[in-house]
Structures are given as structure tokens and as C-alpha cells.
Design a protein around this motif. Structure first.
Motif, PDB file in Angstrom:
ATOM      1  N   ASN A 187      -3.082 -10.065  -8.019  1.00  0.00           N
ATOM      2  CA  ASN A 187      -2.981  -8.953  -7.079  1.00  0.00           C
ATOM      3  C   ASN A 187      -1.960  -7.940  -7.588  1.00  0.00           C
ATOM      4  OD1 ASN A 187      -0.529 -10.143  -6.503  1.00  0.00           O
ATOM      5  ND2 ASN A 187      -1.065 -10.789  -4.439  1.00  0.00           N
ATOM      6  N   ASP A 188      -1.804  -6.849  -6.868  1.00  0.00           N
ATOM      7  CA  ASP A 188      -0.981  -5.726  -7.315  1.00  0.00           C
ATOM      8  C   ASP A 188      -0.048  -5.311  -6.186  1.00  0.00           C
ATOM      9  OD1 ASP A 188      -2.904  -4.889  -9.770  1.00  0.00           O
ATOM     10  OD2 ASP A 188      -4.127  -5.274  -7.988  1.00  0.00           O
ATOM     11  N   ILE A 189       1.212  -5.011  -6.523  1.00  0.00           N
ATOM     12  CA  ILE A 189       2.145  -4.634  -5.464  1.00  0.00           C
ATOM     13  C   ILE A 189       2.837  -3.302  -5.763  1.00  0.00           C
ATOM     14  CG2 ILE A 189       2.529  -6.995  -4.670  1.00  0.00           C
ATOM     15  CD1 ILE A 189       5.202  -6.970  -6.198  1.00  0.00           C
ATOM     16  N   HIS A 190       3.147  -2.578  -4.671  1.00  0.00           N
ATOM     17  CA  HIS A 190       3.878  -1.319  -4.697  1.00  0.00           C
ATOM     18  C   HIS A 190       5.020  -1.386  -3.690  1.00  0.00           C
ATOM     19  CE1 HIS A 190       0.875   1.341  -6.854  1.00  0.00           C
ATOM     20  NE2 HIS A 190       0.069   0.368  -6.470  1.00  0.00           N
ATOM     21  N   ILE A 191       5.993  -0.493  -3.843  1.00  0.00           N
ATOM     22  CA  ILE A 191       7.065  -0.323  -2.868  1.00  0.00           C
ATOM     23  C   ILE A 191       6.802   0.963  -2.080  1.00  0.00           C
ATOM     24  CG2 ILE A 191       8.570   0.875  -4.532  1.00  0.00           C
ATOM     25  CD1 ILE A 191      10.068  -1.558  -2.104  1.00  0.00           C
ATOM     26  N   THR A 192       6.861   0.895  -0.766  1.00  0.00           N
ATOM     27  CA  THR A 192       6.616   2.073   0.072  1.00  0.00           C
ATOM     28  C   THR A 192       7.886   2.911   0.202  1.00  0.00           C
ATOM     29  OG1 THR A 192       7.227   0.972   2.133  1.00  0.00           O
ATOM     30  CG2 THR A 192       4.925   0.755   1.405  1.00  0.00           C
ATOM     31  N   ALA A 193       7.731   4.070   0.813  1.00  0.00           N
ATOM     32  CA  ALA A 193       8.881   4.974   0.994  1.00  0.00           C
ATOM     33  C   ALA A 193       9.976   4.337   1.830  1.00  0.00           C
ATOM     34  CB  ALA A 193       8.415   6.284   1.640  1.00  0.00           C
ATOM     35  N   ASP A 194       9.599   3.432   2.740  1.00  0.00           N
ATOM     36  CA  ASP A 194      10.599   2.779   3.584  1.00  0.00           C
ATOM     37  C   ASP A 194      10.942   1.366   3.097  1.00  0.00           C
ATOM     38  OD1 ASP A 194       8.017   2.035   4.269  1.00  0.00           O
ATOM     39  OD2 ASP A 194       8.442   1.825   6.409  1.00  0.00           O
ATOM     40  N   GLY A 195      10.674   1.097   1.825  1.00  0.00           N
ATOM     41  CA  GLY A 195      11.155  -0.133   1.204  1.00  0.00           C
ATOM     42  C   GLY A 195      10.354  -1.382   1.477  1.00  0.00           C
ATOM     43  N   GLN A 196       9.114  -1.227   1.932  1.00  0.00           N
ATOM     44  CA  GLN A 196       8.255  -2.379   2.179  1.00  0.00           C
ATOM     45  C   GLN A 196       7.356  -2.635   0.966  1.00  0.00           C
ATOM     46  OE1 GLN A 196       8.737  -4.124   5.161  1.00  0.00           O
ATOM     47  NE2 GLN A 196      10.406  -2.637   5.214  1.00  0.00           N
ATOM     48  N   ILE A 252       1.043   5.875  -2.324  1.00  0.00           N
ATOM     49  CA  ILE A 252       1.606   4.653  -1.762  1.00  0.00           C
ATOM     50  C   ILE A 252       3.127   4.688  -1.723  1.00  0.00           C
ATOM     51  CG2 ILE A 252       1.644   2.138  -1.894  1.00  0.00           C
ATOM     52  CD1 ILE A 252      -1.126   3.421  -1.329  1.00  0.00           C
ATOM     53  N   GLU A 253       3.768   5.066  -2.826  1.00  0.00           N
ATOM     54  CA  GLU A 253       5.234   5.072  -2.873  1.00  0.00           C
ATOM     55  C   GLU A 253       5.863   6.133  -1.976  1.00  0.00           C
ATOM     56  OE1 GLU A 253       4.412   2.361  -6.097  1.00  0.00           O
ATOM     57  OE2 GLU A 253       3.500   4.267  -5.550  1.00  0.00           O
ATOM     58  N   LYS A 254       5.080   7.146  -1.573  1.00  0.00           N
ATOM     59  CA  LYS A 254       5.624   8.212  -0.732  1.00  0.00           C
ATOM     60  C   LYS A 254       5.265   8.045   0.743  1.00  0.00           C
ATOM     61  CE  LYS A 254       5.822  11.642  -4.437  1.00  0.00           C
ATOM     62  NZ  LYS A 254       5.389  12.976  -4.921  1.00  0.00           N
ATOM     63  N   ALA A 255       4.515   7.016   1.055  1.00  0.00           N
ATOM     64  CA  ALA A 255       4.103   6.758   2.438  1.00  0.00           C
ATOM     65  C   ALA A 255       4.916   5.616   3.027  1.00  0.00           C
ATOM     66  CB  ALA A 255       2.614   6.416   2.483  1.00  0.00           C
ATOM     67  N   THR A 256       5.035   5.598   4.342  1.00  0.00           N
ATOM     68  CA  THR A 256       5.689   4.479   5.016  1.00  0.00           C
ATOM     69  C   THR A 256       4.656   3.387   5.290  1.00  0.00           C
ATOM     70  OG1 THR A 256       5.245   5.303   7.248  1.00  0.00           O
ATOM     71  CG2 THR A 256       7.277   6.065   6.155  1.00  0.00           C
ATOM     72  N   LEU A 257       5.141   2.214   5.574  1.00  0.00           N
ATOM     73  CA  LEU A 257       4.235   1.119   5.904  1.00  0.00           C
ATOM     74  C   LEU A 257       3.408   1.458   7.138  1.00  0.00           C
ATOM     75  CD1 LEU A 257       3.176  -1.741   5.429  1.00  0.00           C
ATOM     76  CD2 LEU A 257       5.081  -2.589   6.827  1.00  0.00           C
ATOM     77  N   ALA A 258       4.022   2.073   8.129  1.00  0.00           N
ATOM     78  CA  ALA A 258       3.299   2.438   9.349  1.00  0.00           C
ATOM     79  C   ALA A 258       2.143   3.384   9.032  1.00  0.00           C
ATOM     80  CB  ALA A 258       4.251   3.076  10.355  1.00  0.00           C
ATOM     81  N   LEU A 306       0.532   3.640   6.150  1.00  0.00           N
ATOM     82  CA  LEU A 306      -0.486   2.908   5.394  1.00  0.00           C
ATOM     83  C   LEU A 306      -1.277   1.961   6.296  1.00  0.00           C
ATOM     84  CD1 LEU A 306       1.524   2.107   2.141  1.00  0.00           C
ATOM     85  CD2 LEU A 306      -0.244   3.846   2.452  1.00  0.00           C
ATOM     86  N   LYS A 307      -0.635   1.417   7.307  1.00  0.00           N
ATOM     87  CA  LYS A 307      -1.318   0.494   8.217  1.00  0.00           C
ATOM     88  C   LYS A 307      -2.345   1.217   9.105  1.00  0.00           C
ATOM     89  CE  LYS A 307       0.202  -3.726   7.445  1.00  0.00           C
ATOM     90  NZ  LYS A 307      -0.735  -4.818   7.082  1.00  0.00           N
ATOM     91  N   GLN A 308      -2.283   2.539   9.153  1.00  0.00           N
ATOM     92  CA  GLN A 308      -3.282   3.304   9.895  1.00  0.00           C
ATOM     93  C   GLN A 308      -4.595   3.403   9.129  1.00  0.00           C
ATOM     94  OE1 GLN A 308      -2.825   4.520  13.102  1.00  0.00           O
ATOM     95  NE2 GLN A 308      -0.944   3.302  12.909  1.00  0.00           N
ATOM     96  N   LEU A 309      -4.562   3.148   7.824  1.00  0.00           N
ATOM     97  CA  LEU A 309      -5.744   3.266   6.968  1.00  0.00           C
ATOM     98  C   LEU A 309      -6.578   1.987   7.034  1.00  0.00           C
ATOM     99  CD1 LEU A 309      -4.061   4.851   3.811  1.00  0.00           C
ATOM    100  CD2 LEU A 309      -5.037   6.025   5.806  1.00  0.00           C
ATOM    101  N   ARG A 310      -7.845   2.115   6.609  1.00  0.00           N
ATOM    102  CA  ARG A 310      -8.736   0.963   6.552  1.00  0.00           C
ATOM    103  C   ARG A 310      -9.372   0.883   5.167  1.00  0.00           C
ATOM    104  NH1 ARG A 310      -5.949   0.285  10.075  1.00  0.00           N
ATOM    105  NH2 ARG A 310      -6.347  -0.317  12.249  1.00  0.00           N
ATOM    106  N   LEU A 311      -9.597  -0.336   4.705  1.00  0.00           N
ATOM    107  CA  LEU A 311     -10.090  -0.571   3.355  1.00  0.00           C
ATOM    108  C   LEU A 311     -11.613  -0.472   3.285  1.00  0.00           C
ATOM    109  CD1 LEU A 311      -7.835  -3.651   2.496  1.00  0.00           C
ATOM    110  CD2 LEU A 311      -7.581  -1.339   1.576  1.00  0.00           C
TER     111      LEU A 311
END
Length: 225
Positions: free
Chosen positions: A29-38, A57-63, A65-70
Motif C-alpha cells: 500500500n501507499d501512504i501520504h501525510i495530510t496538511a494536518d499531520g494525519q 493529498i499533502e495540502k488537504a486535511t483529513l476531514a 479527504l474523508k468527504q471524498l469517495r473512491l
């Protein structure tokens, strides 16, 4: 994970991780760090291909990103913690660290390690960015680390340099994970001759895999069983 859109199971989703774990497959899998450190599990630098969004991804907050759907499903972008809770040590994880700057790399390595240090399952790390492996070499010598690479012919100079693995003195990788189409690359062959454990990525058919097995000791695959 073991992803299949015909089964509403997108890549890097919790159902994809569950399906791989049930079948006994090691999970890449692949991981990134969000703007708010998640720390989130996601392949691309932006959400356009998987979610139809221009968010980076790095410029968005977790909140955000959680609004999006895959890929048109009701599934969200998972966090690394959610991934670990799903797999629960049943199979090993091969975690690819994403990031484009030294600062991003350091933030991601530190945040991911804070999560992974309490995980009871086995995992390995890999990255195209040598400082990520270098961070693990310095701070977590107990974790097996790999350098991702490819030919990168026609790409920017720094990518071509990465493809030649000239920065192995930083990463000091235990294994070399190279694009399987570049099996004849002289520096891939040289690293193998010097003792690097060769991993190939990403095979998409059994025929493709059968034709390349002699070049790689293990492999990353998708789109077939």
C-alpha cells in the motif's frame, strides 16, 4: 490490497486489504501525510483519478479527504491506522512512503512510525525518495527497507538519477524494487550482482509474471490472482 472495481473494491481501500488478508497475500500500500499531520493510505499525489477531485493529498486535511469517495463507491480514503486495524497482523505489509520534499518525508516518517511502533504485525518499508529509507536507516534499523526505482527514460534529470540508484549510499536498502519492464537496466543488474534482493513491480497478468520470474525473487502484482 487485492482490488477489483467489478466487485466495488477500489485500490488502497479497506475491503481490498480485507480480501488480500483473507487470501493470505502480503499487502502493498501507499501512504501520504495530510496538511494536518494525519497518515492516509492513497497512491496518487492528488485525488483526481480515484475520487474526481482536484485536492492534493499533502495540502488537504483529513476531514476534507474523508468527504471524498473512491471510484464511485461509498468507500472513503482510509487512514494508516484503519488499514492496520483491518489487517490486524494476519499478513505482512509492504508500505510505500510517498512525498516530494525532505520536509514531507521527515513528517511522514515520524508520523507513520508513531503509529507503526505499536503495531504487532510484520511490515516492510519502501520509497522512491531515498531520504525516506535513510530516515529508517537512522531511526529504525530493525525495519527492512527497500529502494523503489525504474528506468525513467525521458523523465526529469533527478528521476533518471534515481533510476540509476546513485543515492543508495543514503538509503542503504535491503532490497531493490524495480519496474519489471526495466529488467535489463544496467544499474538494476549491477545492484543484483552486488547482492540486492530483487523485487519486481507491477505485474498485471500471469503471462507477464511467468516471463520475468527469473529476474526477480519476488513481485508486486494486481488485476489477477
Amino acid at each position: 490490497g487485492l482490488h477489483d472495481l467489478s466487485e466495488n473494491t477500489p485500490e488502497n481501500s479497506l475491503p481490498a486489504f480485507e480480501e488480500a488478508a483473507v487470501r493470505g497475500y502480503i499487502i502493498e500500500n501507499d501512504i501520504h501525510i495530510t496538511a494536518d499531520g494525519q497518515v492516509v493510505v492513497f497512491h496518487d499525489d492528488d485525488a483526481k483519478r480515484m475520487c474526481g477531485s482536484e485536492l492534493i493529498i499533502e495540502k488537504a486535511t483529513l476531514a476534507e479527504l474523508k468527504q471524498l469517495r473512491l471510484k464511485g463507491t461509498d468507500l472513503q480514503i482510509p487512514t494508516l491506522k484503519e488499514c492496520l486495524d483491518t489487517v490486524d497482523g494476519r499478513v505482512p505489509l509492504l508500505i510505500a512512503f510517498k512525498g516530494k520534499t525532505f520536509a514531507e518525508c521527515r513528517r511522514l516518517c515520524e508520523a507513520a512510525n508513531d503509529i507503526l511502533k505499536n503495531y504487532k504485525g510484520k511490515y516492510f518499508v519502501q520509497s522512491f525518495f531515498p531520504p525516506a529509507c535513510g530516515w529508517y536507516k537512522k531511526h529504525r534499523k530493525d525495519i527492512c527497507r527497500g529502494q523503489l526505482a525504474a528506468n525513467f527514460k525521458g523523465e526529469q534529470l533527478y528521476k533518471r538519477i534515481l533510476g540509476c540508484t546513485f543515492f543508495n549510499f543514503i538509503a542503504r536498502p535491503h532490497f531493490l524494487s524495480y519496474c519489471h519492464n526495466d529488467e535489463k537496466h544496467p544499474f538494476r543488474r549491477l545492484n543484483t550482482l552486488l547482492g540486492a534482493f530483487p523485487v519486481g513491480w507491477t505485474f498485471r497478468t500471469q503471462k507477464e509474471l511467468d516471463g520475468m520470474k527469473k529476474h526477480f525473487n519476488t513481485y508486486i502484482f494486481e488485476e489477477f490472482i
